[in-house]
Scaffold this active site. Structure first.
Site, mmCIF file in Angstrom:
data_model
loop_
_atom_site.group_PDB
_atom_site.id
_atom_site.type_symbol
_atom_site.label_atom_id
_atom_site.label_comp_id
_atom_site.label_asym_id
_atom_site.label_seq_id
_atom_site.Cartn_x
_atom_site.Cartn_y
_atom_site.Cartn_z
ATOM 1 N N ASP A 14 1.888 -4.637 -2.422
ATOM 2 C CA ASP A 14 0.749 -3.923 -2.990
ATOM 3 C C ASP A 14 0.676 -2.517 -2.386
ATOM 4 O O ASP A 14 1.253 -2.265 -1.320
ATOM 5 C CB ASP A 14 -0.520 -4.728 -2.685
ATOM 6 C CG ASP A 14 -1.781 -4.028 -3.105
ATOM 7 O OD1 ASP A 14 -1.885 -3.641 -4.286
ATOM 8 O OD2 ASP A 14 -2.676 -3.852 -2.248
ATOM 9 N N ASP A 16 -2.555 0.090 -2.619
ATOM 10 C CA ASP A 16 -3.860 0.411 -2.040
ATOM 11 C C ASP A 16 -4.311 -0.686 -1.082
ATOM 12 O O ASP A 16 -4.426 -1.852 -1.472
ATOM 13 C CB ASP A 16 -4.916 0.558 -3.142
ATOM 14 C CG ASP A 16 -4.653 1.742 -4.058
ATOM 15 O OD1 ASP A 16 -3.619 2.390 -3.892
ATOM 16 O OD2 ASP A 16 -5.495 2.007 -4.933
ATOM 17 N N ASP A 175 -3.465 -7.436 0.199
ATOM 18 C CA ASP A 175 -4.636 -7.386 1.070
ATOM 19 C C ASP A 175 -5.880 -8.017 0.458
ATOM 20 O O ASP A 175 -6.933 -8.012 1.088
ATOM 21 C CB ASP A 175 -4.952 -5.923 1.424
ATOM 22 C CG ASP A 175 -5.483 -5.145 0.225
ATOM 23 O OD1 ASP A 175 -6.598 -4.616 0.305
ATOM 24 O OD2 ASP A 175 -4.783 -5.080 -0.795
#
Length: 231
Positions: A14, A16, A175
């Site tokens: 990922d 961001d 995240d």
């Protein structure tokens, strides 16, 4: 979780909240959009909590929180946000500690690396270039690369296809709950970083297969996947 071993060939990562702390860029762009609409800025944490499901969702939630919906056209607001984000993208945020060292180690060990993000390509490409992270990545699947975005599993499968790797030999590193849901739908393991934008309860509450404090710790959790012999 320190004893977890995740067999894989491809590491799908990922953007961001995992590679780059983009929240300062995004929050600034959102609040500039609100200023254009004559509305006060929202708190940093409020806007940051909307990150992870793509720009249209973030803008919609910002408008709702600022009590501007439905009188403000969401399509116009998204265009306004993009205009500001093009200016702030990569200017206020920073690469998380350990990211470059972790990516370099993964490359040295022969893992195939792809970035899978819900951020539009027009924003993801310059951000990865500006931060110097594009040199480590073979493939980028952005939020508008195909019709689906995470938590749909198709972006993960598409990344593996571009890498010419069986989707079952991927592992997702992210995240948030969006990343966990995408990995579960794709049937692959998921490792979460302990920082980022996991929201209330933090990443430990999201049911990932592993947690790491930094991407530098990731290589120790991975083992090269072994292809099954041809029939």
């Amino acid at each position: 979780m320190a004893t977890v071993s995740l067999p894989c060939t491809a590491v799908l990562i990922d953007l961001d909240g995992t590679l780059v702390d983009c929240a300062p860029d995004i929050v600034e762009a959102a609040n500039r959009m609100l200023a254009d609409l004559g509305s006060p800025a929202l708190p940093f944490g409020t806007v940051a909590g909307f990150i992870g499901r793509g720009v249209p969702n973030l803008v919609r939630r910002v408008l709702e929180t600022a009590q501007l919906a439905p009188r403000v056209d969401a399509t116009d607001a998204v265009a306004m946000f993009h205009r500001h984000y093009a200016d702030t993208n990569g200017r206020l945020g920073s690469v998380f500690p350990g990211v470059e060292a972790g990516l370099a180690a993964l490359r040295r060990q022969g893992y195939r690396l792809a970035c899978v993000t819900n951020k539009p390509r027009a924003l993801a490409v310059p951000l990865l270039a500006l931060t110097g992270l594009s040199q480590y990545l073979e493939v980028l699947v952005a939020g508008d690369s195909i019709a689906q975005m995470k938590p749909d599993p198709e972006p993960l499968r598409h990344a593996c296809n571009l890498l010419d790797v069986d989707a079952a030999q991927g592992v997702l590193v992210g995240d948030s709950a969006v990343d966990v849901a995408a990995a579960r739908a794709a049937g692959i393991p998921v490792c979460l970083v302990r920082y980022g934008y996991a929201g209330p309860g933090g990443p430990a509450a999201l049911g990932a297969d592993a947690l790491v404090d930094s991407l530098e710790a990731l290589p120790a959790l991975l083992t090269p996947a072994r292809l099954a012999p041809a029939a």
